[in-house]
Design a protein around this motif. Sequence first.
Motif, PDB file in Angstrom:
ATOM      1  N   ALA A 157      -0.553  11.110  12.876  1.00 53.67           N
ATOM      2  CA  ALA A 157      -1.275  10.402  11.806  1.00 53.67           C
ATOM      3  C   ALA A 157      -1.936   9.176  12.408  1.00 53.67           C
ATOM      4  O   ALA A 157      -1.279   8.395  13.095  1.00 53.67           O
ATOM      5  CB  ALA A 157      -0.307   9.988  10.704  1.00 53.67           C
ATOM      6  N   GLY A 164       3.691   0.689   3.299  1.00 50.52           N
ATOM      7  CA  GLY A 164       3.990   1.980   2.671  1.00 50.52           C
ATOM      8  C   GLY A 164       3.490   2.042   1.234  1.00 50.52           C
ATOM      9  O   GLY A 164       4.150   2.589   0.364  1.00 50.52           O
ATOM     10  N   MET A 165       2.317   1.457   0.985  1.00 57.33           N
ATOM     11  CA  MET A 165       1.847   1.346  -0.394  1.00 57.33           C
ATOM     12  C   MET A 165       0.557   2.115  -0.661  1.00 57.33           C
ATOM     13  O   MET A 165       0.040   2.073  -1.776  1.00 57.33           O
ATOM     14  CB  MET A 165       1.584  -0.140  -0.713  1.00 57.33           C
ATOM     15  CG  MET A 165       2.833  -0.964  -0.934  1.00 57.33           C
ATOM     16  SD  MET A 165       3.791  -0.363  -2.302  1.00 57.33           S
ATOM     17  CE  MET A 165       2.597  -0.515  -3.597  1.00 57.33           C
ATOM     18  N   GLY A 166       0.019   2.800   0.343  1.00 60.66           N
ATOM     19  CA  GLY A 166      -1.307   3.411   0.199  1.00 60.66           C
ATOM     20  C   GLY A 166      -1.393   4.398  -0.956  1.00 60.66           C
ATOM     21  O   GLY A 166      -2.354   4.373  -1.734  1.00 60.66           O
ATOM     22  N   ALA A 167      -0.381   5.272  -1.077  1.00 57.94           N
ATOM     23  CA  ALA A 167      -0.417   6.274  -2.151  1.00 57.94           C
ATOM     24  C   ALA A 167      -0.284   5.589  -3.509  1.00 57.94           C
ATOM     25  O   ALA A 167      -0.999   5.925  -4.464  1.00 57.94           O
ATOM     26  CB  ALA A 167       0.692   7.299  -1.954  1.00 57.94           C
ATOM     27  N   ASN A 168       0.613   4.595  -3.583  1.00 58.73           N
ATOM     28  CA  ASN A 168       0.794   3.879  -4.851  1.00 58.73           C
ATOM     29  C   ASN A 168      -0.494   3.173  -5.275  1.00 58.73           C
ATOM     30  O   ASN A 168      -0.886   3.213  -6.438  1.00 58.73           O
ATOM     31  CB  ASN A 168       1.901   2.821  -4.717  1.00 58.73           C
ATOM     32  CG  ASN A 168       3.257   3.462  -4.570  1.00 58.73           C
ATOM     33  OD1 ASN A 168       3.403   4.654  -4.803  1.00 58.73           O
ATOM     34  ND2 ASN A 168       4.237   2.682  -4.186  1.00 58.73           N
ATOM     35  N   PRO A 201       0.090   1.354   7.771  1.00 56.72           N
ATOM     36  CA  PRO A 201       1.155   1.794   6.856  1.00 56.72           C
ATOM     37  C   PRO A 201       2.377   0.874   6.799  1.00 56.72           C
ATOM     38  O   PRO A 201       3.439   1.306   6.379  1.00 56.72           O
ATOM     39  CB  PRO A 201       1.532   3.177   7.408  1.00 56.72           C
ATOM     40  CG  PRO A 201       1.134   3.156   8.825  1.00 56.72           C
ATOM     41  CD  PRO A 201       0.052   2.147   8.998  1.00 56.72           C
ATOM     42  N   GLY A 212      -8.813   4.504  -3.582  1.00 59.54           N
ATOM     43  CA  GLY A 212      -7.813   4.935  -2.595  1.00 59.54           C
ATOM     44  C   GLY A 212      -8.181   4.511  -1.184  1.00 59.54           C
ATOM     45  O   GLY A 212      -8.842   3.497  -0.964  1.00 59.54           O
ATOM     46  N   ASP A 213      -7.724   5.321  -0.226  1.00 57.87           N
ATOM     47  CA  ASP A 213      -7.889   4.949   1.183  1.00 57.87           C
ATOM     48  C   ASP A 213      -9.344   4.731   1.580  1.00 57.87           C
ATOM     49  O   ASP A 213      -9.634   3.906   2.438  1.00 57.87           O
ATOM     50  CB  ASP A 213      -7.304   6.047   2.086  1.00 57.87           C
ATOM     51  CG  ASP A 213      -5.839   5.797   2.395  1.00 57.87           C
ATOM     52  OD1 ASP A 213      -5.231   4.938   1.735  1.00 57.87           O
ATOM     53  OD2 ASP A 213      -5.306   6.475   3.297  1.00 57.87           O
TER      54      ASP A 213
END
Length: 203
Positions: free
Chosen positions: A65, A95-99, A92, A84-85
């Motif tokens: 990744a 660890g908040m990218g998806a949230n 990362p 989003g991204d």
Amino acid sequence: MLPVGIAPGGDDNDDVTLFWSVRVTEMKAVRARGLGPLKANILDIWPELAPLLESLTSFDQFSDATYRDVVMPGLRRERILFLGDCAHGMSPQLGMGANLALADAATLAGALVHASSLDAAIALFEQTRKRTLSLYSFVSRWLTPFYQGDTIAVGWLRDLTFGPACAFPPTRRAMLTMLSGTQRDWFARFPIAGDGLPDLPLV
Ligand SMILES: Cc1cc2nc3c(=O)[nH]c(=O)nc-3n(C[C@H](O)[C@H](O)[C@H](O)COP(=O)(O)OP(=O)(O)OC[C@H]3O[C@@H](n4cnc5c(N)ncnc54)[C@H](O)[C@@H]3O)c2cc1C
């Protein structure tokens, strides 16, 4: 080493994911050297992982990744809105990218319901997300050298300060609100709704 629960369709054992950082330019060389040196390197730092590393038998168990820091002056360009991204990709460390991507989508849905026109909805979306996204981008960018850098003094500073900061109630609370995605901006938190989730504006 991150606990990730039980994999869908897997056995009942709790699973963990192993993350290992290497420079993109070194990825091929790490694979070429083989798993032995990699495991030795990991165990050097954290010997207690030995039983868990037994199940690591092939580089195919890893996914490569890569990431980049995305900085955009605004989230809208003509008829395109960025979420989003692609709008705010970051390292990362938090660890908040998806949230953040999910919160973008939920906020946009809310803005579309509340605003009287598409233009107004997009303006409302940008205005609502701007402060949260700039906070998370800023913190993620400034944390990166502490976790993925070559400066030894910065590593020492991390080891000296981050442990006590996790134990000291005010900094512990600040870290937990950041990592749970409930920090709205530098000064305010999202209220927590009855279901225990952050009450995003417009949702
Ligand atoms: C090592 C690592 C660890 C991470 N850990 C965490 C974590 O613990 N928690 C967390 O919340 N986040 C984590 N993230 C970040 C998280 O994965 C991303 O922030 C999140 O996936 C972003 O979602 P997205 O929908 O914006 O983009 P993506 O998930 O990248 O989705 C974009 C999709 O668009 C597709 N696509 C691209 N180009 C095209 C095209 N031209 N046409 C059609 N489709 C296209 C892609 O294939 C992809 O499926 C981590 C990221 C990395 C790299």
